[in-house]
Design an enzyme around this catalytic site. Structure first.
Site, PDB file in Angstrom:
ATOM      1  N   HIS A 130       0.788  -1.601  -0.017  1.00 47.58           N
ATOM      2  CA  HIS A 130      -0.135   0.016  -0.250  1.00 47.58           C
ATOM      3  C   HIS A 130       1.013   1.050   0.301  1.00 47.58           C
ATOM      4  O   HIS A 130       2.149   1.122   0.256  1.00 47.58           O
ATOM      5  CB  HIS A 130      -0.918   0.183   1.251  1.00 47.58           C
ATOM      6  CG  HIS A 130      -0.462  -0.176   2.297  1.00 47.58           C
ATOM      7  ND1 HIS A 130       0.164   0.974   3.433  1.00 47.58           N
ATOM      8  CD2 HIS A 130       0.073  -1.244   2.939  1.00 47.58           C
ATOM      9  CE1 HIS A 130       1.036   0.384   4.066  1.00 47.58           C
ATOM     10  NE2 HIS A 130       0.911  -0.994   4.572  1.00 47.58           N
TER      11      HIS A 130
ATOM     12  N   LYS B 182      -7.104   6.734  -4.003  1.00 47.60           N
ATOM     13  CA  LYS B 182      -5.897   6.623  -2.414  1.00 47.60           C
ATOM     14  C   LYS B 182      -5.411   5.561  -1.995  1.00 47.60           C
ATOM     15  O   LYS B 182      -5.621   4.332  -2.446  1.00 47.60           O
ATOM     16  CB  LYS B 182      -7.032   7.144  -1.754  1.00 47.60           C
ATOM     17  CG  LYS B 182      -6.680   7.442   0.114  1.00 47.60           C
ATOM     18  CD  LYS B 182      -7.658   8.000   0.786  1.00 47.60           C
ATOM     19  CE  LYS B 182      -7.123   9.039   1.851  1.00 47.60           C
ATOM     20  NZ  LYS B 182      -7.691   9.691   3.032  1.00 47.60           N
TER      21      LYS B 182
ATOM     22  N   HIS C  87      12.895  -4.328   4.532  1.00 44.22           N
ATOM     23  CA  HIS C  87      11.833  -3.507   4.775  1.00 44.22           C
ATOM     24  C   HIS C  87      12.278  -2.677   5.866  1.00 44.22           C
ATOM     25  O   HIS C  87      11.578  -1.085   5.956  1.00 44.22           O
ATOM     26  CB  HIS C  87      10.269  -4.279   5.176  1.00 44.22           C
ATOM     27  CG  HIS C  87       9.300  -3.265   5.171  1.00 44.22           C
ATOM     28  ND1 HIS C  87       7.917  -3.615   4.023  1.00 44.22           N
ATOM     29  CD2 HIS C  87       8.619  -3.120   5.704  1.00 44.22           C
ATOM     30  CE1 HIS C  87       7.100  -2.973   4.602  1.00 44.22           C
ATOM     31  NE2 HIS C  87       7.496  -2.486   5.470  1.00 44.22           N
TER      32      HIS C  87
ATOM     33  N   HIS D  49      12.818   1.272   6.803  1.00 39.79           N
ATOM     34  CA  HIS D  49      12.245   1.916   7.930  1.00 39.79           C
ATOM     35  C   HIS D  49      12.562   3.441   8.670  1.00 39.79           C
ATOM     36  O   HIS D  49      12.961   4.322   9.111  1.00 39.79           O
ATOM     37  CB  HIS D  49      11.227   1.238   9.010  1.00 39.79           C
ATOM     38  CG  HIS D  49       9.801   1.417   8.120  1.00 39.79           C
ATOM     39  ND1 HIS D  49       9.009   1.968   7.247  1.00 39.79           N
ATOM     40  CD2 HIS D  49       8.820   0.206   8.004  1.00 39.79           C
ATOM     41  CE1 HIS D  49       7.651   1.760   7.006  1.00 39.79           C
ATOM     42  NE2 HIS D  49       8.266   0.359   7.144  1.00 39.79           N
TER      43      HIS D  49
ATOM     44  N   ALA E  27      -1.068  17.197   5.958  1.00 40.57           N
ATOM     45  CA  ALA E  27      -1.022  18.771   5.373  1.00 40.57           C
ATOM     46  C   ALA E  27       0.110  19.406   6.388  1.00 40.57           C
ATOM     47  O   ALA E  27      -0.724  19.406   7.411  1.00 40.57           O
ATOM     48  CB  ALA E  27      -1.990  19.136   3.995  1.00 40.57           C
TER      49      ALA E  27
ATOM     50  N   ASN F 242      -5.479  23.563  10.585  1.00 44.39           N
ATOM     51  CA  ASN F 242      -4.864  22.771   9.900  1.00 44.39           C
ATOM     52  C   ASN F 242      -5.268  21.604   9.402  1.00 44.39           C
ATOM     53  O   ASN F 242      -5.134  20.336   9.424  1.00 44.39           O
ATOM     54  CB  ASN F 242      -3.494  22.744   9.685  1.00 44.39           C
ATOM     55  CG  ASN F 242      -2.886  22.124   8.755  1.00 44.39           C
ATOM     56  OD1 ASN F 242      -3.311  22.039   7.251  1.00 44.39           O
ATOM     57  ND2 ASN F 242      -0.968  22.472   8.216  1.00 44.39           N
ATOM     58  N   THR F 243      -6.238  20.958   8.811  1.00 42.84           N
ATOM     59  CA  THR F 243      -6.538  20.481   8.095  1.00 42.84           C
ATOM     60  C   THR F 243      -5.823  19.613   6.181  1.00 42.84           C
ATOM     61  O   THR F 243      -5.576  20.721   5.449  1.00 42.84           O
ATOM     62  CB  THR F 243      -7.814  19.874   8.148  1.00 42.84           C
ATOM     63  OG1 THR F 243      -8.217  18.271   7.651  1.00 42.84           O
ATOM     64  CG2 THR F 243      -8.960  20.529   7.109  1.00 42.84           C
ATOM     65  N   SER F 244      -5.522  18.314   6.287  1.00 45.17           N
ATOM     66  CA  SER F 244      -5.346  18.244   5.123  1.00 45.17           C
ATOM     67  C   SER F 244      -6.041  18.739   3.424  1.00 45.17           C
ATOM     68  O   SER F 244      -7.411  18.599   3.726  1.00 45.17           O
ATOM     69  CB  SER F 244      -4.852  16.620   4.440  1.00 45.17           C
ATOM     70  OG  SER F 244      -6.358  15.800   4.533  1.00 45.17           O
TER      71      SER F 244
END
Lengths: 606, 612
Positions: B16, B41, B134, B138, B432, B559-561
């Site tokens: 994903h 998405k 993997h 990270h 964001a 503040n939101t996306s």
């Protein structure tokens, strides 16, 4: 990449070229398939190499280097002609398939036509190598290739529709195959541990913290796998269970495969070839070896296999390998034949029968060969005997002697009597001296060696039910001899072999009978449906017949009174005529080996 | 002598959040998630658009890429998948048949697919793809861009190859992985499982579960502990016989239903107390495990700073607890902590560890990191803005100057309007951060419901985050560290909290009760997911906050996306115009151009008329 009509033409040319190569390959289909796979492998490597060259903008001459290397590799695998084919293909194919504008005035083909053009080209190549397909199939498929090229140019929607349909079918088939493979893999990796209630994902962690210490902490960016993945510190018990699971998993997979094979075998309409059916279980009457016969194809396939699996010995000629099939079975170089009863007649007198393809029974089932017919006739006569058939296609008299020697040495029991049923091959081989520049009288190996393949070819043709004419190149007269002289030469050799047999068997006290077999050349008046016999052949045969060894029972005129066609070629007959031959042989045996028939008459069989 | 640059392309995909990143001589110059390009998405497909965008941003052609780093080891993933199937026994046959061909044709072929992609983009000889583990990806994403010279590194997510969490010690250009937690023991998978049980989409709804948690009480904690027992040292012992990961039938297990207060909630069913309690229980367990893991990392490394990454590291509530209650002095969380950020990590790991390249000494722990504030995506030029407006049939108003622009926007925000704010380069990661944001006045008590329902079309219980001027953060929140990526939750200071006379029983009703003087960004438990903004990290956004502060005395904005529910954050001006129009925003600011909400709606009406 588009396929232009020009490229279609080139591809068609490649098909023809490939077919020519395949046709010139000895042995045809099995070898062709293996060879084609080898060549395909080389072609893939060569194509990859060419692509590599192209990516690196190497000089075009590199292509030729690659082509030569590929051809050299093919030479080692498949011989000169395939190597030449690879050389031509690797040079021509990239050129042909290069995306270039078509010639002026020709339209551009739709890319969808590339698949059908290539597919049908390969199909044409394959089918055209099969016996019997000949030029008609070849032409038809080349026509299809051309048609798709043209459709690609003028009616691309038709081609696209066709390709979509093929894609759908192939996808379904491929999907099924993947599902099957997946099932086997799944059974190994999922089902077995599940049955064992064992969790292979279990990782021993520090029970206090829940963490596992890493052994390898350095990065390994070049690998697609993690080194630690399968190297967790395992407890001994875990290792044992892991090994047990692996073994069991493999066993289950093997079992699944074996079970599937058995199931397929059980559901198959034909019995497996490794098990011969009981004698006379299906057809109880002799018949003609025609393609409509239900047993013909199986017999034909088995005959092909027999020739493939036989070996050629300089000492004795063809040596038959063991073979199991529904209608043709060979064990220890003896073709299986009809036996009166099983079990009760423990000490049946044995008659060993030697000869060429007629005794072997080309195009005839095990229990309808001459040997079987003799045994059946004897049983019906109240004198049951066991007739063992050692006839081998192509054998001449001296070879029969060698084979007899071998059998006497290798078998526990000596025969009670021996029957030689021959003559035709001896004359035929000697007549071959007319065009041979090798060998001659006293040197039988040469002609035999040379004639070995044509004999197989002939027998194969007979087994296929095709018409066959002995190909004698009359124009070649490098070793010209008069027919009568040749006939006498053949008879002389035949006599020598007879003398040898007399010595061989006389020393052992084994009675024997030699029959000069009936042939088309000896038939007084050929009937419609049989071949013509040239006057030279008749002259040659007459000379041969006039000098037969003393004691030989001449069956030349056995079928003179038969108004129907008897011979499928110069000498071979159908199963049905064997009864007549058998009666003659039995009569000869009664005359020349009365002790055997007496012994046979004392048998009390159930 | 001509200096040559080393260009590394990092890629993550096929699970994903596919993403690409370009690192040039060790500097992250571009990073883009594929969802922003494809508009799907959490798009997991090969990041064709993202690679293209990254190369363009970096100013390099596909044939100039020297190395390609992929974020995991596909062969081990396949092996793990095969081994894990056995847990389902015969039940797993169908999913096995369905998944394995895909795994083989996508995961195992990823090297070929990436090289073909580069060839399609013009590379004559694409480099051979290199594979970074993997969790190392990270860890590299967590440590190498951090402002620390050495640190402990903690990575936690659903699953990598076999690891589900790792503890590492990092120093300069080396990361030494010390311990790992292995499948099936996974906090990420457990959290996703509860997410699914509560009716949210796994790998997407974890934020919602985290947002729902404060509404409930952890009464299912014992039940969850029975399924997955925390060891106390950050470990987790999952009862794999009962929790069958990746087995869809596990959600129908009656034994689990009995344990978890009933069957799973369906997506269209209303929220109940049970879901809130389940969320609270899962969150409490996650916080305990993460705090324990942090302590374990400290015990093993003896470092004073901690870096974190992996999908679980996006749990900002737990991050806040680690910061407040954990043994570390500093915490830095990779802003794109999920698999998307692994594209950056893989590239950086290859540069520093694979190629053994020097990492500049970090002498100032509080200095800037190497993620450029997270603004690593594409920017839009004035021409792009003009073109987008033109296509939408709109004529914006160009601001006279920066000052006028900021004054106007601040005033409109103070008046309670909702503003779409589109500036500079797009953010990389799920948050964001002031360049692709929807802004609003946090003092408005009705704003949360209005924004959630009217503008963004999402669940009304979900909180909004404040972007606050860094120097004022301590006055409003119990936070003494910078939080530039909105990855730490901190309590609102007591003096700003409001007394609640009556606590409604209903979850949704509770979300409407004002909790502080900035109710729009204060969660039901009096906490806030804080973004601290400095003039260095985002000058224009900081200036807007300052102007708003001058006008209102409030140094923060909601503040939101900049997206609608179910959509990725906008990337281009055209997407911003469409989102602002459909979200009914009052003002849209595209660079220096202002577009009024009325004009947006009129443009929409005109468009409808044309269609009609």
């Amino acid at each position: 990449m588009n396929v232009t009509p020009r490229q279609g033409v080139v591809l068609t040319g490649l098909v023809i070229g490939t077919t020519a190569v395949a046709r010139s390959w000895p042995g045809f289909l099995p070898e062709f398939t293996a060879g084609a796979l080898a060549v395909a492998g080389v072609a893939v490597v060569a194509t990859a190499a060419l692509a590599w060259c192209a990516r690196r903008d190497l000089h075009p001459a590199t292509t030729f280097v690659v082509a030569v290397l590929a051809a050299a590799a093919t030479r080692a695998v498949g011989g000169k002609l395939p190597a030449l084919w690879v050389l031509v293909t690797t040079v021509v194919a990239p050129w042909a398939l290069m995306d270039r504008p078509p010639w002026r005035g020709l339209p551009r083909c739709d890319p969808a036509s590339r698949g059908p053009v290539l597919g049908f080209s390969l199909l044409a190549t394959y089918l055209a190598t099969k016996e019997g397909q000949s030029i008609v199939v070849m032409t038809a498929l080349v026509g299809i290739v051309t048609l798709f090229t043209l459709l690609g140019a003028f009616a691309p929607r038709v081609v696209r529709g066709f390709v979509r349909l093929v894609d759908l079918v192939v996808a379904k088939l491929a999907g099924g195959l993947v599902a099957l493979v997946m099932f086997v893999v799944w059974a190994a990796v999922a089902l077995v541990p599940w049955l064992l209630r064992w969790n292979p994902t279990w990782a021993p962690a520090d029970p206090r913290t829940g963490w596992v210490r890493r052994r390898h902490s350095e990065p390994e960016p070049t690998r697609m796998w993690v080194r630690d993945a399968f190297r967790v510190p395992l407890f001994a018990a875990h290792r044992v269970r892991s090994a047990a699971t692996t073994v069991l998993g493999l066993a289950v997979v093997a079992g699944l495969v074996a079970g599937t094979v058995s199931l397929i075998g059980a559901l198959s309409p034909d019995p497996p070839e490794t098990v011969a059916p009981p004698m006379g279980a299906e057809d109880t009457t002799a018949g003609k070896a025609v393609k409509s016969s239900p047993w013909f194809q199986s017999l034909s396939d088995a005959s092909e296999r027999m020739y493939r699996e036989s070996q050629f010995s300089q000492f004795v000629g063809l040596r038959l390998g063991d073979l199991r099939s529904p209608y043709l079975n060979i064990v220890d170089e003896e073709r299986r034949s009809w036996v009166p009863t099983t079990g009760a007649c423990a000490d049946l007198p044995e008659v060993w029968m030697f000869g060429g393809s007629t005794v072997f029974g080309v195009g005839q089932r095990d229990d309808y060969t001459i040997a079987s017919a003799v045994a059946r006739a004897a049983a019906a006569n109240g004198t049951p005997v066991r007739v063992r058939s050692f006839g081998v296609p192509g054998d001449v008299a001296w070879q029969e002697n060698r084979r007899l020697e071998l059998m006497l040495q290798s078998r526990d029991r000596a025969p009670d009597a021996v029957v030689f049923y021959d003559g035709y091959n001896d004359l035929e081989y000697t007549s071959g001296l007319r065009w041979s520049d090798r060998g001659g009288v006293g040197d039988p190996i040469g002609p035999l060696d040379r004639l070995h393949m044509p004999v197989l070819d002939k027998l194969g043709a007979i087994a296929d039910g095709d018409e066959y004419v002995v190909k004698v190149p009359r124009t070649d007269t490098r070793n010209p001899r008069a027919p009568a002289v040749l006939g006498l030469q053949a008879a002389a050799q035949y006599q020598a072999a007879e003398a040898e047999a007399a010595t061989l068997l006389g020393a052992r006290g084994i009675p024997y009978v030699r029959f000069n077999q009936p042939t088309l050349r000896s038939r007084a008046t050929p009937v419609d449906g049989e071949f013509e016999v040239s006057p030279e052949d008749r002259t040659m045969y007459a000379a041969f017949r006039s000098a037969l060894p003393e004691g030989t029972i001449d069956l030349s005129g056995l079928f003179d009174g038969t108004p129907e066609p008897v011979y499928v070629d110069q000498v071979h007959t159908e199963e049905a005529t064997n009864d007549q031959i058998a009666r003659a042989v039995l009569l000869g045996l009664a005359q020349r080996a009365p002790s055997v028939m007496k012994k046979a008459g004392q048998q009390q069989c159930s | 002598m001509v200096a040559t640059r080393t260009v590394i392309l990092g890629v993550s995909c096929d699970y994903h959040d596919a993403a690409a990143a370009v690192v040039v001589d060790g500097v992250v110059v571009a990073a883009v998630e594929e969802e922003r390009c494809s508009r799907v998405k959490h798009d997991a497909r090969l990041p064709v658009g993202a690679v293209e965008a990254c190369l363009e941003l970096a100013g390099v052609g596909a044939d100039q890429v020297d190395h390609v780093a992929f974020y995991e080891k596909p062969l081990t993933v396949l092996a793990r998948y095969l081994a894990s199937r056995q847990r389902s026994g015969p039940r797993g046959a169908r999913s096995f048949r369905h998944d394995v061909p895909t795994l083989i044709s996508t995961n195992l072929m990823v090297g070929y697919r990436l090289r073909r992609l580069l060839r399609d983009l013009g590379a004559g000889r694409p480099p051979v793809v290199e594979y970074v583990e993997h969790h190392r990806s990270h860890a590299a994403a967590a440590f190498f861009p951090s402002p620390f010279d050495s640190a402990a590194v903690l990575t936690m997510d659903g699953i990598g190859e076999w690891s589900t969490a790792t503890v590492a010690r990092a120093h300069r250009n080396r990361i030494e992985v010390l311990e790992e937690m292995r499948y099936p023991h996974s906090l990420g998978l457990l959290y996703s499982f509860v997410t699914a049980w509560c009716g949210f989409e796994p790998n997407d709804g974890e934020y919602k579960l985290m947002g729902l948690a404060p509404y409930g009480t952890p009464r299912f904690r014992d039940a969850l502990d029975a399924l997955a027992r925390p060891t106390g040292a950050g470990g987790l012992q999952v009862d794999a016989r009962r929790l069958r990961w990746f087995d869809p039938s596990a959600l129908q297990d009656p034994g689990l239903a009995e344990l978890l207060g009933g069957p799973p909630r369906t997506a269209d069913a209303p929220f109940g107390e049970r879901e809130a309690d389940l969320a609270a229980s899962a969150q409490a367990l996650a916080e305990d495990v993460m705090l324990g893991a942090a302590r374990r990392a400290f015990e093993l490394t003896d470092e004073s700073s901690l870096c974190m990454a992996g999908g679980v590291a996006l749990n900002c509530v737990a991050n806040g607890r680690i910061l407040r209650e954990g043994p570390f002095d500093d915490l830095w969380v990779q802003p794109a902590a999920g698999d998307g950020g692994s594209a950056v990590g893989a590239a950086l790991s290859l540069w520093h560890e694979g190629l053994d390249r020097h990492r500049p000494l970090r002498s100032d722990r509080s200095g800037p990191d190497a993620m450029s504030g997270g603004y690593l995506g594409p920017a839009a030029s004035a021409a792009d803005v003009a073109s987008a407006l033109d296509e939408a049939g709109l004529t914006g108003t160009a601001a006279v100057d920066e000052d006028a622009l900021l004054t106007t926007v601040a005033q409109r925000l103070a008046d309670g309007e909702v503003v779409g704010w589109f500036q500079g380069r797009a953010e990389f990661g799920p948050r964001a951060l002031g360049n692709r944001s929807i802004l609003a006045d946090p003092r408005d008590p009705t704003l949360r419901t209005r924004l959630n329902v009217r503008v963004k079309g999402r669940e009304s219980f979900r909180p909004f985050a404040p972007a606050v001027m860094a120097e004022h953060a301590g006055e409003w929140f119990e936070l003494d560290h910078a939080s530039p990526y909105m990855l730490v939750v901190a309590p609102v200071r007591a003096e700003h909290l409001l007394p609640v006379a009556h606590e409604p029983d209903d979850v949704l009703a509770r979300s409407a009760v004002p909790r502080s003087t900035v109710p729009a960004c204060t969660h039901v438990d009096g906490s806030a997911r804080v973004q601290t903004v400095t003039a260095e990290s985002n000058p224009r956004f900081y200036a807007l906050l300052a102007r708003f502060y001058e006008l209102t005395g409030c140094p923060m904005l909601v503040n939101t996306s900049f997206n609608l529910a179910g959509e990725p954050i906008v990337q281009t001006p055209a997407q911003a115009v469409r989102t602002a129009r459909e979200g009914g925003m009052d003002l849209l600011v595209l660079g220096d151009t202002l577009v009024e909400g009325d004009d947006l709606q009129r443009g929409a009406d005109d468009a409808h008329e044309v269609v009609a």
